[in-house]
Scaffold this motif. Sequence first.
Motif, PDB file in Angstrom:
ATOM      1  N   ARG A   1     -11.778  -5.244  -1.955  1.00 24.16           N
ATOM      2  CA  ARG A   1     -12.719  -6.230  -1.424  1.00 24.16           C
ATOM      3  C   ARG A   1     -11.968  -7.523  -1.074  1.00 24.16           C
ATOM      4  N   LYS A   2     -12.577  -8.286  -0.172  1.00 24.11           N
ATOM      5  CA  LYS A   2     -11.973  -9.547   0.232  1.00 24.11           C
ATOM      6  C   LYS A   2     -12.155 -10.573  -0.881  1.00 24.11           C
ATOM      7  N   ALA A   3     -11.082 -11.297  -1.147  1.00 25.04           N
ATOM      8  CA  ALA A   3     -11.089 -12.356  -2.156  1.00 25.04           C
ATOM      9  C   ALA A   3     -10.512 -13.614  -1.533  1.00 25.04           C
ATOM     10  N   ALA A   4     -11.084 -14.761  -1.896  1.00 24.23           N
ATOM     11  CA  ALA A   4     -10.627 -16.037  -1.337  1.00 24.23           C
ATOM     12  C   ALA A   4      -9.188 -16.302  -1.753  1.00 24.23           C
ATOM     13  N   HIS A   5      -8.390 -16.779  -0.778  1.00 30.31           N
ATOM     14  CA  HIS A   5      -6.994 -17.193  -0.962  1.00 30.31           C
ATOM     15  C   HIS A   5      -6.045 -16.013  -1.180  1.00 30.31           C
ATOM     16  N   PHE A   6      -6.572 -14.778  -1.230  1.00 30.07           N
ATOM     17  CA  PHE A   6      -5.705 -13.629  -1.452  1.00 30.07           C
ATOM     18  C   PHE A   6      -6.002 -12.582  -0.374  1.00 30.07           C
ATOM     19  N   SER A   7      -4.995 -11.825  -0.002  1.00 33.07           N
ATOM     20  CA  SER A   7      -5.138 -10.740   0.966  1.00 33.07           C
ATOM     21  C   SER A   7      -4.287  -9.557   0.519  1.00 33.07           C
ATOM     22  N   VAL A   8      -4.766  -8.352   0.888  1.00 36.77           N
ATOM     23  CA  VAL A   8      -4.115  -7.115   0.472  1.00 36.77           C
ATOM     24  C   VAL A   8      -3.810  -6.294   1.709  1.00 36.77           C
ATOM     25  N   SER A   9      -2.661  -5.706   1.753  1.00 32.79           N
ATOM     26  CA  SER A   9      -2.278  -4.835   2.853  1.00 32.79           C
ATOM     27  C   SER A   9      -1.594  -3.589   2.284  1.00 32.79           C
ATOM     28  N   PRO A  10      -2.102  -2.368   2.565  1.00 34.48           N
ATOM     29  CA  PRO A  10      -3.340  -2.056   3.282  1.00 34.48           C
ATOM     30  C   PRO A  10      -4.573  -2.250   2.388  1.00 34.48           C
ATOM     31  N   GLU A  11      -5.714  -2.562   3.021  1.00 32.88           N
ATOM     32  CA  GLU A  11      -6.921  -2.813   2.261  1.00 32.88           C
ATOM     33  C   GLU A  11      -7.574  -1.533   1.759  1.00 32.88           C
ATOM     34  N   ARG A  12      -7.355  -0.424   2.402  1.00 33.63           N
ATOM     35  CA  ARG A  12      -7.964   0.846   1.994  1.00 33.63           C
ATOM     36  C   ARG A  12      -6.974   1.975   2.206  1.00 33.63           C
ATOM     37  N   GLY A  13      -7.284   3.101   1.530  1.00 35.64           N
ATOM     38  CA  GLY A  13      -6.409   4.252   1.648  1.00 35.64           C
ATOM     39  C   GLY A  13      -6.827   5.341   0.685  1.00 35.64           C
ATOM     40  N   THR A  14      -6.047   6.401   0.649  1.00 41.31           N
ATOM     41  CA  THR A  14      -6.335   7.565  -0.197  1.00 41.31           C
ATOM     42  C   THR A  14      -5.067   7.950  -0.947  1.00 41.31           C
ATOM     43  N   LEU A  15      -5.236   8.166  -2.217  1.00 45.22           N
ATOM     44  CA  LEU A  15      -4.142   8.608  -3.061  1.00 45.22           C
ATOM     45  C   LEU A  15      -4.358  10.067  -3.431  1.00 45.22           C
ATOM     46  N   LYS A  16      -3.400  10.901  -3.120  1.00 42.82           N
ATOM     47  CA  LYS A  16      -3.488  12.294  -3.509  1.00 42.82           C
ATOM     48  C   LYS A  16      -3.230  12.431  -5.009  1.00 42.82           C
ATOM     49  N   THR A  17      -3.433  13.642  -5.502  1.00 41.60           N
ATOM     50  CA  THR A  17      -3.248  13.867  -6.932  1.00 41.60           C
ATOM     51  C   THR A  17      -1.798  13.619  -7.321  1.00 41.60           C
ATOM     52  N   LYS A  18      -1.642  12.865  -8.420  1.00 41.26           N
ATOM     53  CA  LYS A  18      -0.321  12.555  -8.972  1.00 41.26           C
ATOM     54  C   LYS A  18       0.601  11.905  -7.936  1.00 41.26           C
ATOM     55  N   SER A  19       0.061  11.002  -7.122  1.00 39.74           N
ATOM     56  CA  SER A  19       0.857  10.326  -6.103  1.00 39.74           C
ATOM     57  C   SER A  19       0.758   8.818  -6.298  1.00 39.74           C
ATOM     58  N   GLU A  20       1.698   8.085  -5.649  1.00 36.68           N
ATOM     59  CA  GLU A  20       1.767   6.644  -5.752  1.00 36.68           C
ATOM     60  C   GLU A  20       1.666   6.022  -4.370  1.00 36.68           C
ATOM     61  N   LYS A  21       1.324   4.712  -4.377  1.00 34.05           N
ATOM     62  CA  LYS A  21       1.230   3.986  -3.108  1.00 34.05           C
ATOM     63  C   LYS A  21       1.474   2.510  -3.411  1.00 34.05           C
ATOM     64  N   GLU A  22       2.271   1.863  -2.558  1.00 36.84           N
ATOM     65  CA  GLU A  22       2.558   0.450  -2.713  1.00 36.84           C
ATOM     66  C   GLU A  22       1.653  -0.368  -1.806  1.00 36.84           C
ATOM     67  N   VAL A  23       1.100  -1.445  -2.363  1.00 37.95           N
ATOM     68  CA  VAL A  23       0.268  -2.373  -1.601  1.00 37.95           C
ATOM     69  C   VAL A  23       0.864  -3.768  -1.776  1.00 37.95           C
ATOM     70  N   MET A  24       0.772  -4.571  -0.719  1.00 40.25           N
ATOM     71  CA  MET A  24       1.285  -5.929  -0.722  1.00 40.25           C
ATOM     72  C   MET A  24       0.120  -6.884  -0.903  1.00 40.25           C
ATOM     73  N   ILE A  25       0.157  -7.660  -1.987  1.00 41.78           N
ATOM     74  CA  ILE A  25      -0.875  -8.648  -2.273  1.00 41.78           C
ATOM     75  C   ILE A  25      -0.285 -10.019  -1.985  1.00 41.78           C
ATOM     76  N   SER A  26      -0.929 -10.761  -1.075  1.00 41.35           N
ATOM     77  CA  SER A  26      -0.436 -12.066  -0.646  1.00 41.35           C
ATOM     78  C   SER A  26      -1.344 -13.159  -1.168  1.00 41.35           C
ATOM     79  N   PHE A  27      -0.707 -14.296  -1.567  1.00 46.02           N
ATOM     80  CA  PHE A  27      -1.435 -15.476  -2.034  1.00 46.02           C
ATOM     81  C   PHE A  27      -1.249 -16.580  -1.004  1.00 46.02           C
ATOM     82  N   SER A  28      -2.317 -16.896  -0.260  1.00 49.31           N
ATOM     83  CA  SER A  28      -2.295 -17.916   0.787  1.00 49.31           C
ATOM     84  C   SER A  28      -3.377 -18.938   0.456  1.00 49.31           C
ATOM     85  N   PRO A  29      -3.086 -19.944  -0.341  1.00 53.48           N
ATOM     86  CA  PRO A  29      -4.128 -20.902  -0.756  1.00 53.48           C
ATOM     87  C   PRO A  29      -4.563 -21.777   0.410  1.00 53.48           C
ATOM     88  N   ARG A  30      -5.835 -22.080   0.438  1.00 59.81           N
ATOM     89  CA  ARG A  30      -6.426 -22.931   1.456  1.00 59.81           C
ATOM     90  C   ARG A  30      -6.893 -24.267   0.878  1.00 59.81           C
TER      91      ARG A  30
END
Length: 866
Positions: free
Chosen positions: A361-390
């Motif tokens: 979900r969208k949160a103020a001052h923070f952003s996530v890339s990618p915002e959605r996706g699917t993880l298969k069984t016993k798999s991993e995925k990296e997401v980038m969380i950015s802090f951009s204060p306003r």
Amino acid sequence: QFKLIVENPETLIAPGLQVKAVVEYTPKCAEDLQDKLTLLVDDDVVHVPVLGIIPYCDLEVESEVNFGEMIANNKLVTKEIRIANRGTTSGVFRVLYDGVVLLNIKPARGVIKPKSVRKIKVDICTDVPGVIKEMMKVELESRDCAEVWIKGVVVEQVLKVLGVSCGKVLKCINFGPLYFGTSKTEKIHLYNESPESVDWVAVLEDNAIGGEMGTDLQGSTDAVLHDLSLKNKDVDVSTLILCIPNQGTLPPYEKSLITICFSPEKFERDFEVNDASLIQDYVLFLRFEAVGERGSYLQDLSGSHSRHVDLALMGSGFPVILTFKPGRVINFKDCFLGEQTQVVCTMKNESEFLPVTFKFRKAAHFSVSPERGTLKTKSEKEVMISFSPRQIGTFEMKQIIDIIGTGIDKNNVDALKTKSFHQIYLTLLGVCKSKRPSIVFTINPGITPLISNATGQFVVRGKGQLSDTAPVAILKSTQTQIHIHRKNRNCKDDALIAFPNDRAASLRPSEWNKKYRTIFTKTERYNYVDPEFAYTEFEQLIRKANRKHYIDLISHVRQCRLEKEAVRQFYVYNNPVSIGIKPAEGLKSPNISISDFPKEKPEPKTLPSDDNCMLTSRKLAAIVSKSTNKGVWSWLSPVPSSTQEKEDCRRTLTNKQLHQIFIGPSTIDFGDVCVYSTTTKELHIINNLSVHIWIQIEVEVAELQETSPLSQVVPPLTKTHIPVVFETTTVGMFKSSFKYKINKQHVGYVLVIAHAMPIELQLSTRELILNPVSGCLAGTEFRRTVRVCNPRNHPVGFTWTAETGDRKSAFTIKPTKGFVEPYSDVECEVVWHPGFNTPETGQFTLCVRKGNSINLKCFAKVTIHV
């Protein structure tokens, strides 16, 4: 035997005239005669045949009666046989039948008038499945014995569960693994393989042997034993399994498409466990039953099983297990306003069976890339969380991660929709510091934007400290009169003051009908109105009237709402109980603890009115126990009297409601009963509904006419019974059924079986030998007893008569007459009086009133000692 009476004319007969001749027939024997009359007409000879036929009957009967296919539902099926008499006299018929299948034939004999048809009713009781092919003989007067074949097939009403794609019989549906909160549907066909329509209802067997609700079947024995507290929880399995539709009517040999939905839910446990071990396996049985087949609960003596089909349902519930690196709490570095910091988070799906679809979900001052996706069984995925204060400050945000899956749509239960069924929370921490940027002022050239004031303003580029002041317009000119022109000092109009950066060459103020003056000299500002773009006075009036119309409409609607609320409040407080005082005004609430509340036992839950809610065996058992624990009501009201009873008894009940009414047993077997006796058995009625029901019984056979009462209004959650009385005077097998109606709409049948036996008594022996007692004196009487037994359920009177012939009998019996109660015996004493030349043999006849006669031979065994 024929006689002609005629006068022959002596002259010719003119045209248009006639001669009358009379022929008399006087039969002297029962035989048909034939003769002829000879008529001479000029040169022609005409022969007129004369027939003398005696009256006779000509009976004809149909050769076959075909009942077709019938359902084994204890119903009495009736067909008619037509016997026609085409003769001129009445004829007599008689029906003879000694087959295996019990047929009720009425009338079995009678007379048929000439040129008429008599209908003979043949009844077959459909209690046992099988093929019927019986022959009965019909004796017809003046004809040979005719044979009439009775044919038919009695089949069981069979329900089958078929697969939609394959069309084969289904025994089990395996939904497989699902996440808690998601749903999965399977479609089946319910097939009615019988020649009659069937009303069906689905019942979830949640207490069946072999069922499992929430047990981890892959766990160890110790873990299962440790988790026995889960088995004792009151789990409503109707929320786990949904059957749509769960009731209905199936025409003969038709299918109905049914959707079964499995929605596992996580049970709350008494102890904390690891989420990875919260695996719950389910094994349940879904039963499709015919409505009204629950009479077996009331000890159905016929032993017939309910018409139903079972479908096993299997599935497993799994929790969502996601792990995060570096953890659920992510701390960002400090940054300045306008800068950005990033953290890489690794998500891993620990499940071995199911993938995970996530969405941040969208949160103020923070952003996530990618915002959605699917993880298969016993798999991993990296997401980038950015802090951009306003803005400047310390931030602690809760990042919500929605887990997406399929669930039930409340508006359309038959379809599934994609929804968020689970949330995972991450804590994001960040700090934004401030730094002083340079403040640059720019001057508005005078063209007024829509959101600014009339003359423009200073626009600050950048974000300086709030305490910084601009080095212009320090003098509060609006509060001084130093530079005001003399002719404008006494100006008291409502003109607005322009800003000091306003120019005389500006195009126009924002509103043409308002006056503006300069800030120092208060000179009226030049105002130019562009005729191509400005509103005319008429257009201004139209806009004002339009605005006033909407203002008045909103005001009127508000006033009506306030008036309705005032009326409602008046009726709320205008009663003898409430006098308008606000509850607990000025009163302090007492201190109440949980221990002050009494512990009440929860009432058994009644079935909700929601059509989508299923019946379960536990709920039915709870409702039945609540009804049966009450006392038995007898001699209730025969017709609805109160307003509530009349309203309830006019309702059309659904299949699920009918399934909660127990009327039985469906087969009442009286067993061996005696003719002229009265036997009573109870027909139980249990109303498990929360409304009244009206039971009406229709009895047509004479043997059950003493049954009473035939009409009763049964209150809610009440049990009662109706005595069914059987009386007959005919020896033989009796099998018939009577009909009952619920609320004058829903029809059911009860089968009555009895074996009528003749009145008879039995003797313990047919030959009685009387021996003297050893050591007795001469002249002592010989005594012995014989038992008269009554094996029937009716008291029987008897009389002893002695068969003496010419000689006087030396035997006597006492009592000579009396009564024997049902299922009991009476001892009679036989005495032989010895004497000179007395016979040593004798015979008695036991004469049974309206029954049989039995001979008893008596012998006196005399021993002569020399």
